[in-house]
Design a protein around this motif. Structure first.
Motif, mmCIF file in Angstrom:
data_model
loop_
_atom_site.group_PDB
_atom_site.id
_atom_site.type_symbol
_atom_site.label_atom_id
_atom_site.label_comp_id
_atom_site.label_asym_id
_atom_site.label_seq_id
_atom_site.Cartn_x
_atom_site.Cartn_y
_atom_site.Cartn_z
ATOM 1 N N VAL A 167 0.483 -0.987 0.111
ATOM 2 C CA VAL A 167 -0.147 0.121 -0.046
ATOM 3 C C VAL A 167 0.699 1.503 -0.007
ATOM 4 C CG1 VAL A 167 -1.769 1.545 1.347
ATOM 5 C CG2 VAL A 167 -1.828 -1.041 0.768
ATOM 6 N N LEU A 168 2.654 1.334 1.037
ATOM 7 C CA LEU A 168 2.865 2.132 0.988
ATOM 8 C C LEU A 168 3.863 2.838 -0.614
ATOM 9 C CD1 LEU A 168 4.202 1.886 4.329
ATOM 10 C CD2 LEU A 168 2.728 4.070 3.848
ATOM 11 N N CYS A 169 3.600 1.560 -0.921
ATOM 12 C CA CYS A 169 4.637 1.356 -2.216
ATOM 13 C C CYS A 169 4.086 2.471 -3.442
ATOM 14 C CB CYS A 169 5.457 0.021 -2.363
ATOM 15 S SG CYS A 169 6.517 -0.379 -1.958
ATOM 16 N N ALA A 170 2.292 2.183 -3.062
ATOM 17 C CA ALA A 170 1.181 2.469 -4.312
ATOM 18 C C ALA A 170 1.468 4.527 -4.199
ATOM 19 C CB ALA A 170 -0.144 1.874 -4.357
ATOM 20 N N ALA A 171 1.249 4.139 -2.289
ATOM 21 C CA ALA A 171 1.484 5.961 -2.296
ATOM 22 C C ALA A 171 2.754 6.644 -2.725
ATOM 23 C CB ALA A 171 1.164 5.747 -0.771
ATOM 24 N N HIS A 172 3.559 5.788 -2.722
ATOM 25 C CA HIS A 172 4.773 5.964 -3.382
ATOM 26 C C HIS A 172 5.757 6.300 -5.008
ATOM 27 C CE1 HIS A 172 6.086 8.708 0.618
ATOM 28 N NE2 HIS A 172 4.842 7.866 1.054
ATOM 29 N N LYS A 173 4.742 5.491 -5.133
ATOM 30 C CA LYS A 173 4.693 5.208 -6.815
ATOM 31 C C LYS A 173 6.004 4.429 -6.970
ATOM 32 C CE LYS A 173 2.087 8.786 -9.354
ATOM 33 N NZ LYS A 173 1.057 8.497 -7.865
ATOM 34 N N VAL A 174 6.664 3.484 -5.868
ATOM 35 C CA VAL A 174 7.436 2.535 -5.844
ATOM 36 C C VAL A 174 6.875 1.474 -6.452
ATOM 37 C CG1 VAL A 174 9.106 1.232 -4.708
ATOM 38 C CG2 VAL A 174 8.972 3.780 -4.370
ATOM 39 N N PRO A 175 7.858 1.038 -7.983
ATOM 40 C CA PRO A 175 7.228 -0.402 -8.455
ATOM 41 C C PRO A 175 7.898 -1.927 -7.198
ATOM 42 C CG PRO A 175 8.958 0.621 -9.650
ATOM 43 C CD PRO A 175 8.692 0.955 -8.666
ATOM 44 N N PHE A 176 6.741 -3.155 -7.027
ATOM 45 C CA PHE A 176 6.286 -3.266 -6.034
ATOM 46 C C PHE A 176 6.333 -4.860 -6.700
ATOM 47 C CE2 PHE A 176 4.944 -4.647 -1.798
ATOM 48 C CZ PHE A 176 4.748 -5.941 -2.062
ATOM 49 N N TYR A 177 7.253 -5.793 -5.886
ATOM 50 C CA TYR A 177 7.221 -6.833 -7.160
ATOM 51 C C TYR A 177 7.207 -8.241 -6.457
ATOM 52 C CZ TYR A 177 9.560 -4.659 -11.192
ATOM 53 O OH TYR A 177 10.417 -3.660 -12.440
ATOM 54 N N VAL A 178 6.090 -9.449 -6.488
ATOM 55 C CA VAL A 178 6.690 -10.106 -6.071
ATOM 56 C C VAL A 178 7.185 -11.350 -7.153
ATOM 57 C CG1 VAL A 178 5.463 -12.328 -5.124
ATOM 58 C CG2 VAL A 178 4.099 -10.165 -4.831
ATOM 59 N N CYS A 179 8.196 -12.038 -5.622
ATOM 60 C CA CYS A 179 9.521 -12.993 -6.426
ATOM 61 C C CYS A 179 8.996 -13.887 -5.566
ATOM 62 C CB CYS A 179 11.021 -12.258 -6.116
ATOM 63 S SG CYS A 179 11.214 -10.515 -6.284
ATOM 64 N N THR A 180 8.851 -15.146 -6.335
ATOM 65 C CA THR A 180 8.997 -16.661 -6.587
ATOM 66 C C THR A 180 8.412 -17.650 -7.247
ATOM 67 O OG1 THR A 180 6.259 -18.498 -5.548
ATOM 68 C CG2 THR A 180 6.177 -16.340 -7.763
ATOM 69 N N THR A 181 9.098 -18.704 -7.344
ATOM 70 C CA THR A 181 9.122 -20.388 -8.238
ATOM 71 C C THR A 181 7.939 -20.376 -8.406
ATOM 72 O OG1 THR A 181 9.943 -20.934 -6.212
ATOM 73 C CG2 THR A 181 11.726 -20.626 -7.623
ATOM 74 N N ALA A 182 7.793 -21.181 -8.940
ATOM 75 C CA ALA A 182 6.600 -21.827 -9.768
ATOM 76 C C ALA A 182 5.911 -22.268 -8.631
ATOM 77 C CB ALA A 182 6.623 -22.209 -11.016
ATOM 78 N N THR A 183 6.102 -23.451 -7.933
ATOM 79 C CA THR A 183 6.103 -23.947 -6.780
ATOM 80 C C THR A 183 5.306 -23.711 -5.619
ATOM 81 O OG1 THR A 183 8.688 -23.483 -5.890
ATOM 82 C CG2 THR A 183 8.216 -25.964 -6.825
ATOM 83 N N SER A 184 5.341 -21.941 -5.762
ATOM 84 C CA SER A 184 4.800 -21.563 -4.419
ATOM 85 C C SER A 184 3.067 -21.003 -5.180
ATOM 86 C CB SER A 184 5.479 -19.950 -3.908
ATOM 87 O OG SER A 184 6.895 -20.614 -3.700
ATOM 88 N N ILE A 185 3.333 -20.981 -6.693
ATOM 89 C CA ILE A 185 2.307 -21.046 -6.976
ATOM 90 C C ILE A 185 0.865 -21.687 -7.718
ATOM 91 C CG2 ILE A 185 0.951 -19.720 -9.292
ATOM 92 C CD1 ILE A 185 3.536 -18.289 -10.182
ATOM 93 N N ASP A 186 -0.145 -20.909 -6.658
ATOM 94 C CA ASP A 186 -1.051 -22.358 -6.544
ATOM 95 C C ASP A 186 -2.711 -22.103 -7.809
ATOM 96 O OD1 ASP A 186 -3.097 -23.426 -3.716
ATOM 97 O OD2 ASP A 186 -3.267 -24.176 -5.886
ATOM 98 N N MET A 187 -2.207 -22.251 -8.288
ATOM 99 C CA MET A 187 -3.679 -22.189 -9.587
ATOM 100 C C MET A 187 -4.770 -23.444 -9.078
ATOM 101 S SD MET A 187 -2.242 -20.373 -12.176
ATOM 102 C CE MET A 187 -1.152 -19.503 -12.758
ATOM 103 N N THR A 188 -4.827 -23.950 -8.216
ATOM 104 C CA THR A 188 -6.390 -24.352 -7.370
ATOM 105 C C THR A 188 -7.126 -23.356 -6.919
ATOM 106 O OG1 THR A 188 -5.669 -24.350 -5.375
ATOM 107 C CG2 THR A 188 -5.417 -26.404 -7.738
ATOM 108 N N LEU A 189 -6.258 -21.984 -7.144
ATOM 109 C CA LEU A 189 -7.362 -21.160 -6.109
ATOM 110 C C LEU A 189 -7.552 -19.903 -7.053
ATOM 111 C CD1 LEU A 189 -5.237 -20.553 -2.335
ATOM 112 C CD2 LEU A 189 -7.391 -21.828 -3.276
ATOM 113 N N GLU A 190 -8.919 -19.820 -6.970
ATOM 114 C CA GLU A 190 -9.118 -18.302 -8.274
ATOM 115 C C GLU A 190 -7.858 -17.498 -7.249
ATOM 116 O OE1 GLU A 190 -9.148 -19.715 -10.783
ATOM 117 O OE2 GLU A 190 -10.271 -17.673 -10.859
ATOM 118 N N SER A 191 -8.936 -16.301 -6.299
ATOM 119 C CA SER A 191 -7.700 -15.420 -5.374
ATOM 120 C C SER A 191 -7.731 -15.734 -4.282
ATOM 121 C CB SER A 191 -9.249 -14.110 -5.348
ATOM 122 O OG SER A 191 -10.146 -14.799 -4.067
#
Ligand SMILES: CSC[C@H]1O[C@H](OP(=O)(O)O)[C@H](O)[C@@H]1O
Length: 366
Positions: free
Chosen positions: A275-299
């Motif tokens: 939220v603070l990065c958005a307020a200060h226009k700082v790009p926010f990156y999530v860094c993750t390998t595919a093993t942390s991505i759960d396509m069974t969950l829509e949101s």
């Protein structure tokens, strides 16, 4: 053995760095059984989504290694079917140690599938060796995917910085996502390592990350050991003032579970940093390998959030700091909505906008 080697498999033995004692003591613990692995994960002697999965699988390998050579009819695993059933049961147990990170379930599903595929093709002894090798390979695979992820993230951040004619970049991060959360390179701190290797890292602000203090105890430890330039520890509550008074080129954070729409569960405090990065226009990156991505969950709404014992809040290094009797709320994670992930989701396959994630993972059969 490196000071930063969280997981060691040597001569058929599994040892982990007891991260509850860092940075003042570096003590390696031997893990000989699945239950010892489960307990080390649950107590957070080892932590970090990828490291949890690797130690969980290697705790099974440690047990199988110890029974190699005893394949008699009266042995614990008299045939391949019983060995497969034991591996499946052990993996299902390990998944229960901590509910939010999906990596343990990802690798549990993969190892169960592999075990099923080999159980009718070889002897019990041969199957044990195959399973042990599968688990050992997780270490090298994790380092390789982290290095690809780190380089992708580095390039994306440098491309943005070049538009402002900035040679080096300064980042902010939360929790610990480096050698102590993985097999040795890191996800968000993998991006830091890739930048540092190219002498493009201008500085790194790290949040202390109460209550477990992954930032103060672990990320700061990695930064000092590896001599990352201008590494600066920041109290969690100071990050707004930091972004308001300093030039920060990007925020890089890890992930414990990313839903199909890009919503991301990560260490508590990540959402407010976004939220603070958005307020200060700082790009926010999530860094993750595919093993942390759960396509069974829509949101992200469906991601289970672990709550830890209140003693982890009311005490610091065992010393009580909160008034006895006060009620506590201690979620270990929060969910950052995809709309706040403005830099992108950095993976071993490249950097994607949240709305590109589904297609990107499908193209890599994930
Ligand atoms: C490489 S991502 C590690 C991920 O795990 C941490 O949580 P914990 O220390 O409770 O296991 C944190 O959320 C990191 O981003």
């Amino acid at each position: 053995m490196s000071q930063l080697e969280a997981i060691v498999w040597k001569d058929g033995q599994l040892k982990i760095l007891d991260q509850l004692l860092l940075p003042t003591k570096s003590v390696h613990l031997r893990i000989e059984t699945v239950q010892q692995g489960w307990q080390a994960i649950q107590k957070m002697q080892v932590r970090g989504a990828p490291a949890i999965a690797i130690v969980g699988c290697l705790s099974i390998a440690a047990e199988l290694q110890a029974t190699l050579g005893d394949e008699s009819p009266g042995a614990q695993h008299p045939d391949c079917e019983s060995l497969h059933n034991y591996v499946s049961f052990s993996l299902a147990h390990l998944v229960t140690a901590r509910p939010t990170a999906v990596n343990m379930r990802t690798e549990a599903d993969a190892l169960t599938k592999y075990s099923s595929s080999v159980r009718n093709t070889c002897t019990v002894a041969e199957m044990k060796v195959k399973l042990i090798e599968w688990c050992k390979n997780l270490l090298a695979e994790d380092v390789a995917t982290n290095k690809r992820l780190g380089d992708h993230g580095m390039q994306s951040i440098l491309d943005d910085a070049q538009k402002e004619s900035r040679e080096k970049v300064t980042l902010v991060t939360i929790c610990n996502t480096g050698s102590l959360a993985t097999a040795g390179y890191g996800t968000a701190l993998g991006v830091v390592r890739s930048l540092h290797a190219k002498e493009k890292l201008g500085g790194l602000f790290m949040l202390e990350t109460r209550p477990y203090m992954q930032g103060a105890r672990l990320t700061a430890f990695e930064a000092v050991v590896e001599n990352w330039p201008n590494s600066t520890l920041v109290c969690d509550g100071a990050v707004g003032a930091l972004l308001n008074t300093h030039k920060v080129d990007a925020a890089v954070v890890g992930a414990d579970r990313v839903a199909a729409n890009g919503d991301t569960a990560n260490k508590i405090g990540t959402y407010q940093l976004a939220v603070l990065c958005a307020a200060h226009k700082v790009p926010f990156y999530v860094c993750t390998t595919a093993t942390s991505i759960d396509m069974t969950l829509e949101s992200g709404a469906a991601i289970p959030i672990e709550h830890r014992p209140q003693e982890e809040m009311t005490r610091v290094a065992g010393h009580r700091v909160a008034a006895p009797g006060i009620k506590c709320w201690n979620p270990a994670f929060d969910v950052t909505p995809a709309r706040l992930i403005t830099g992108g989701i950095v993976t071993e396959f490249g950097v994607f906008r949240p709305d590109q994630l589904k297609e990107a993972m499908a193209s890599h059969n994930k």
